[in-house]
Design an enzyme around this catalytic site. Structure first.
Site, short mmCIF file in Angstrom:
data_model
loop_
_atom_site.label_atom_id
_atom_site.label_comp_id
_atom_site.label_asym_id
_atom_site.label_seq_id
_atom_site.Cartn_x
_atom_site.Cartn_y
_atom_site.Cartn_z
CG ASP A 117 -1.53 1.23 1.42
OD1 ASP A 117 -2.39 1.57 0.82
OD2 ASP A 117 -1.27 1.67 2.66
CG ASP A 142 -1.62 7.85 0.83
OD1 ASP A 142 -0.41 8.29 0.25
OD2 ASP A 142 -2.65 8.19 0.27
#
Ligand SMILES: Cc1ncc(C[n+]2csc(CCOP(=O)(O)O)c2C)c(N)n1
Ligand SMILES: [Mg+2]
Length: 272
Positions: free
Chosen positions: A9, A11
């Site tokens: 991922d 952020d």
């Protein structure tokens, strides 16, 4: 190339904040953002905010300068470089956007460590305005997953990655994430895979409700230092296991080929 695929991922996993909020806050548009948030989906709001920045005379260079100052834990870049150097296949799956992610990864000197970035398209148009589009065009058709936001189902992206990778290679996955959107992909992996949820973040809370729904082994982390330690330990563990499998299949091969040895004038033991 090892047989390990690591999916990150972006952020609050690779970087230590939400890139969308970082850009809006640093450029002084927080109030407008908060005012509009209840009226439209996040992804559409980000496109609208980019239009607002442009109409207020904020240039692409100004946005890039803000992205170059993004907060990141000092152990993240070494962790990514080590995993890449060990031959792992690194990919990004993110609900941010391509322009922010590409700008940040290039600035950090780690863009070339990744084979693929799956995210919402983001590009600068002819007028010098950043345009952000949804990954799935939800006006055409819904992706149909009830767990995910309308613009992106990370589980479907994982399905696509798993389907395009040859089963013969017997790839093993490590998935790292923090957000609610990382829960759906966490459910897609098998028992030989690994999920690394960020402890006390939304994906962790969702997994804790019923950990038995996740077939992969769960290894939590809290910050960049622990992410690096856990990731290196898992890569090492997989490599030792794969090596052991390779050696045992090598032995089996020799057992199977015994008749060949029997035809030799003087059978010799290959392994002492
Ligand atoms: C309550 C609430 N409303 C809206 C959002 C939307 N949102 C916030 S940051 C972000 C980018 C995630 O990128 P990455 O996938 O790289 O972590 C998105 C889609 C949220 N998380 N929570
Ligand atoms: Mg995240």
């Amino acid at each position: 190339m090892s047989n390990i695929v690591i999916v990150f991922d972006f952020d609050k996993t690779i970087i230590d904040c939400d890139s969308d909020n970082w850009v809006v806050d640093e450029l002084g548009f927080t109030d407008l953002f908060n005012h509009l948030l209840p009226t439209m989906p996040w992804n559409s709001l980000m496109d609208r905010m980019m239009m607002e920045l442009h109409s207020h005379g904020i240039t692409i260079q100004a946005i890039e300068n803000v992205l170059h100052r993004i907060p990141i834990h000092p152990r993240i870049i070494p962790a990514i470089k080590s995993a890449h150097a060990l031959g792992c296949d690194l990919r990004v799956v993110s609900d941010a956007n391509a322009f922010f992610i590409e700008t940040i990864l290039k600035h950090l000197g780690i863009r070339e460590c990744f084979t693929e970035i799956n995210t919402n398209p983001g590009y600068v148009n002819q007028k010098g305005r950043l345009t952000i589009l949804p990954y799935h065009d939800f006006n055409k058709a819904s992706h149909g997953c009830p767990l995910c936001p309308p613009n992106m189902c990370k589980g479907l992206i994982i399905d696509r990655i798993q389907n395009t990778i040859s089963e013969v290679d017997n790839k093993r996955f490590i998935y790292l994430g923090d957000g609610a959107g990382d829960y759906c992909p966490s459910l897609r992996f098998r028992d030989m895979d690994f999920v690394m949820p960020r402890k006390n973040f939304p994906v962790w809370d969702l997994i804790c409700k019923d950990p038995s729904l996740v077939k992969a082994e769960i290894h939590a982390w809290t910050d960049g230092q622990e992410l690096e330690q856990v990731l290196m330990k898992l890569i090492n563990k997989i490599m030792i296991e794969e090596n052991a499998k390779f050696i045992s299949s090598d032995c089996k091969l020799q057992t199977l080929s015994t008749p060949v040895f029997e035809t030799l004038p003087k059978p010799v033991s290959v392994r002492q």
